[in-house]
Design a protein around this motif. Structure first.
Motif, PDB file in Angstrom:
ATOM      1  N   LEU A 106       0.801  -1.065  -0.042  1.00 16.87           N
ATOM      2  CA  LEU A 106      -0.036  -0.117  -0.099  1.00 16.87           C
ATOM      3  C   LEU A 106       1.000   1.145  -0.044  1.00 16.87           C
ATOM      4  O   LEU A 106       1.912   1.333   0.761  1.00 16.87           O
ATOM      5  N   THR A 107       0.609   2.152  -1.073  1.00 13.93           N
ATOM      6  CA  THR A 107       1.738   3.156  -1.131  1.00 13.93           C
ATOM      7  C   THR A 107       0.952   4.414  -1.155  1.00 13.93           C
ATOM      8  O   THR A 107      -0.378   4.694  -1.660  1.00 13.93           O
ATOM      9  N   LEU A 142      -1.648  10.447  -4.157  1.00  7.42           N
ATOM     10  CA  LEU A 142      -2.083   9.273  -4.904  1.00  7.42           C
ATOM     11  C   LEU A 142      -1.896   8.061  -3.846  1.00  7.42           C
ATOM     12  O   LEU A 142      -0.785   7.729  -3.519  1.00  7.42           O
ATOM     13  N   LEU A 143      -2.986   7.524  -3.656  1.00 11.62           N
ATOM     14  CA  LEU A 143      -3.157   6.198  -2.636  1.00 11.62           C
ATOM     15  C   LEU A 143      -3.457   4.911  -3.551  1.00 11.62           C
ATOM     16  O   LEU A 143      -4.587   5.113  -4.127  1.00 11.62           O
ATOM     17  N   LEU A 144      -2.750   4.011  -3.552  1.00  9.20           N
ATOM     18  CA  LEU A 144      -2.784   3.055  -4.237  1.00  9.20           C
ATOM     19  C   LEU A 144      -2.564   1.626  -3.675  1.00  9.20           C
ATOM     20  O   LEU A 144      -1.714   1.592  -2.668  1.00  9.20           O
ATOM     21  N   ALA A 145      -3.368   0.558  -3.613  1.00 11.28           N
ATOM     22  CA  ALA A 145      -3.092  -0.846  -3.320  1.00 11.28           C
ATOM     23  C   ALA A 145      -2.628  -1.508  -4.546  1.00 11.28           C
ATOM     24  O   ALA A 145      -3.299  -1.742  -5.410  1.00 11.28           O
ATOM     25  N   ASN A 146      -1.268  -2.107  -4.437  1.00 10.87           N
ATOM     26  CA  ASN A 146      -0.513  -2.841  -5.505  1.00 10.87           C
ATOM     27  C   ASN A 146      -0.258  -4.244  -5.501  1.00 10.87           C
ATOM     28  O   ASN A 146      -0.079  -4.653  -4.151  1.00 10.87           O
ATOM     29  N   ALA A 147       0.037  -4.849  -6.393  1.00  9.22           N
ATOM     30  CA  ALA A 147       0.325  -6.151  -6.457  1.00  9.22           C
ATOM     31  C   ALA A 147       1.457  -6.473  -7.598  1.00  9.22           C
ATOM     32  O   ALA A 147       1.215  -5.851  -8.618  1.00  9.22           O
ATOM     33  N   TYR A 148       2.766  -7.359  -7.194  1.00  8.06           N
ATOM     34  CA  TYR A 148       3.534  -7.466  -7.856  1.00  8.06           C
ATOM     35  C   TYR A 148       3.853  -8.770  -8.380  1.00  8.06           C
ATOM     36  O   TYR A 148       3.734  -9.829  -7.289  1.00  8.06           O
ATOM     37  N   VAL A 149       4.463  -9.153  -9.417  1.00  7.52           N
ATOM     38  CA  VAL A 149       4.799 -10.546  -9.669  1.00  7.52           C
ATOM     39  C   VAL A 149       6.476 -10.207  -9.931  1.00  7.52           C
ATOM     40  O   VAL A 149       7.090  -9.630 -10.858  1.00  7.52           O
ATOM     41  N   GLY A 162       3.515  -4.962 -12.275  1.00  5.51           N
ATOM     42  CA  GLY A 162       2.685  -4.964 -11.092  1.00  5.51           C
ATOM     43  C   GLY A 162       1.652  -4.035 -11.864  1.00  5.51           C
ATOM     44  O   GLY A 162       1.791  -3.419 -12.795  1.00  5.51           O
ATOM     45  N   ALA A 163       0.734  -4.031 -10.834  1.00  7.28           N
ATOM     46  CA  ALA A 163      -0.479  -2.983 -10.989  1.00  7.28           C
ATOM     47  C   ALA A 163      -1.193  -2.635  -9.755  1.00  7.28           C
ATOM     48  O   ALA A 163      -1.077  -3.276  -8.699  1.00  7.28           O
ATOM     49  N   GLY A 164      -1.781  -1.489  -9.740  1.00  9.07           N
ATOM     50  CA  GLY A 164      -2.271  -0.828  -8.663  1.00  9.07           C
ATOM     51  C   GLY A 164      -3.833  -0.306  -8.860  1.00  9.07           C
ATOM     52  O   GLY A 164      -4.015   0.365 -10.086  1.00  9.07           O
ATOM     53  N   ILE A 165      -4.504  -0.037  -8.025  1.00  9.56           N
ATOM     54  CA  ILE A 165      -5.694   0.401  -7.731  1.00  9.56           C
ATOM     55  C   ILE A 165      -6.202   1.359  -6.645  1.00  9.56           C
ATOM     56  O   ILE A 165      -5.640   0.856  -5.471  1.00  9.56           O
ATOM     57  N   GLY A 166      -6.800   2.519  -6.769  1.00  7.41           N
ATOM     58  CA  GLY A 166      -7.139   3.370  -5.738  1.00  7.41           C
ATOM     59  C   GLY A 166      -7.742   4.550  -5.940  1.00  7.41           C
ATOM     60  O   GLY A 166      -8.622   4.651  -6.884  1.00  7.41           O
ATOM     61  N   GLY A 167      -7.031   5.491  -5.569  1.00  4.72           N
ATOM     62  CA  GLY A 167      -7.763   6.947  -5.659  1.00  4.72           C
ATOM     63  C   GLY A 167      -6.720   8.084  -5.371  1.00  4.72           C
ATOM     64  O   GLY A 167      -5.776   7.779  -5.165  1.00  4.72           O
ATOM     65  N   SER A 191     -10.783  17.434  -5.345  1.00  3.71           N
ATOM     66  CA  SER A 191     -11.619  16.616  -5.331  1.00  3.71           C
ATOM     67  C   SER A 191     -10.917  15.099  -5.289  1.00  3.71           C
ATOM     68  O   SER A 191      -9.891  14.883  -6.036  1.00  3.71           O
ATOM     69  N   TRP A 192     -11.536  14.159  -4.937  1.00  2.00           N
ATOM     70  CA  TRP A 192     -11.026  12.625  -4.880  1.00  2.00           C
ATOM     71  C   TRP A 192     -11.355  12.091  -6.060  1.00  2.00           C
ATOM     72  O   TRP A 192     -12.797  12.253  -6.460  1.00  2.00           O
ATOM     73  N   ARG A 193     -10.641  11.377  -6.837  1.00  9.24           N
ATOM     74  CA  ARG A 193     -11.033  10.794  -8.158  1.00  9.24           C
ATOM     75  C   ARG A 193     -10.460   9.323  -8.277  1.00  9.24           C
ATOM     76  O   ARG A 193      -9.453   8.980  -7.431  1.00  9.24           O
ATOM     77  N   PHE A 194     -10.945   8.549  -8.900  1.00 17.22           N
ATOM     78  CA  PHE A 194     -10.552   6.893  -9.161  1.00 17.22           C
ATOM     79  C   PHE A 194      -9.296   7.017  -9.988  1.00 17.22           C
ATOM     80  O   PHE A 194      -9.036   7.760 -10.751  1.00 17.22           O
ATOM     81  N   ALA A 195      -8.326   6.243  -9.583  1.00 14.15           N
ATOM     82  CA  ALA A 195      -6.820   5.932 -10.155  1.00 14.15           C
ATOM     83  C   ALA A 195      -6.399   4.711 -10.231  1.00 14.15           C
ATOM     84  O   ALA A 195      -6.862   3.927  -9.407  1.00 14.15           O
TER      85      ALA A 195
END
Length: 279
Positions: A106-107, A142-149, A162-167, A191-195
């Motif tokens: 989580l970054t 930028l707040l992201l939950a990430n996963a990596y191989v 890797g890829a991440g999803i958050g806001g 404003s908060w937005r999807f990222a």
């Protein structure tokens, strides 16, 4: 009598010769001497997994399609020209190495101010055509939950994807519009937005627990309001921001086993050797 005694002696000698093999068979076999089993180191697959923390610095370049704004009678206008300058980022996070090849974290990153320059055309207060220059800037969290191989480790280097999803909390500063009629300030919007983000890079083992991480990240932040109404124009909207970023940082693992450290040797005895008989 003499012949009888002589024959008896010969018979006794013959019987003793026949009994000798039988007596030899009754003698115990020699002891078996076994060679000691050597202990050979066998490296087993270690259990990877543990918590880590990270810190990163980056430089990014952003772009977006032409922003839109509302004109006095409801028409929609677009900027004739627009440009986003580069900017820096700093961030950190906490993660967990699930296996040797998979990890998550989580970054949270702060994006410094990025300047916006644009231009519009229309009619000024005199009714004559005119052009304007527009300046603003934005910053973001930028707040992201990430996963990596982690693909594998060779000579201390581990490539990954890797890829991440958050806001993202995107903050636009005021837009300053300058034309022959004067200078007008349109209040910026936050404003908060999807990222989401896509990453690729490689890490390098500095120590058994510390890695240098260098990589590329593409991120997209959804569109939203850019500035408010003022002097017969607005509000304005951006349609989303795409960012290309080069990042470098450190990762420190403080739990479990890192793939930078060699697995511990586990001594397993070899199969028992065949008995060795001494003469």
């Amino acid at each position: 009598m003499y012949n009888f005694g002589r024959k008896a002696a010969v018979a006794g000698l013959l019987l003793s010769g026949l009994a000798a093999p039988a007596l030899a068979a009754d003698i115990a076999e020699p002891p078996v001497v076994e060679a000691p089993a050597p202990m050979a180191p066998v490296y087993e697959e270690a259990d990877y997994g543990g918590w880590y923390i990270r810190g990163d610095l980056g430089y990014r370049k952003s772009n977006m399609d032409s922003p839109e704004y509302v004109l006095p009678f409801g028409q929609v206008g677009r900027f004739d020209t627009h440009e986003l300058k580069g900017g820096f980022s700093v961030g950190g996070g906490v993660g967990y190495q699930v296996t040797k090849y998979f990890r998550t974290d989580l970054t949270l990153d702060y994006w410094s101010k990025t300047k916006f320059n644009g231009g519009t055309s229309g009619f000024c207060g005199t009714g004559l055509p005119c052009t304007s220059t527009d300046t603003s800037s934005y910053s973001a969290l930028l707040l992201l939950a990430n996963a990596y191989v982690d693909i594998g480790t060779w000579h201390g280097i581990t490539p990954y994807v890797g890829a991440g999803i958050g806001g993202a909390n995107l903050k636009w500063n005021s837009l300053i519009n300058t034309d022959p009629d004067g200078e007008f300030e349109h209040e910026g919007h936050s404003s908060w937005r999807f990222a989401y983000a896509l990453m690729a890079g490689a890490s390098y083992c500095l120590t058994d627990t510390t890695k240098l991480d260098v990589g590329y990240r593409f991120s997209h932040i959804n569109g939203g309001r850019m500035f408010g109404y003022r002097a017969g124009g607005g509000p304005g909207f951006d349609d989303g921001i795409n960012t290309h970023e080069v990042r470098a940082g450190l990762r420190y693992q403080f739990g479990g086993r890192s793939d930078c450290a060699p697995p511990p040797p586990v001594y397993v005895p070899e199969p028992e050797p065949e008995p060795v008989y001494t003469k």
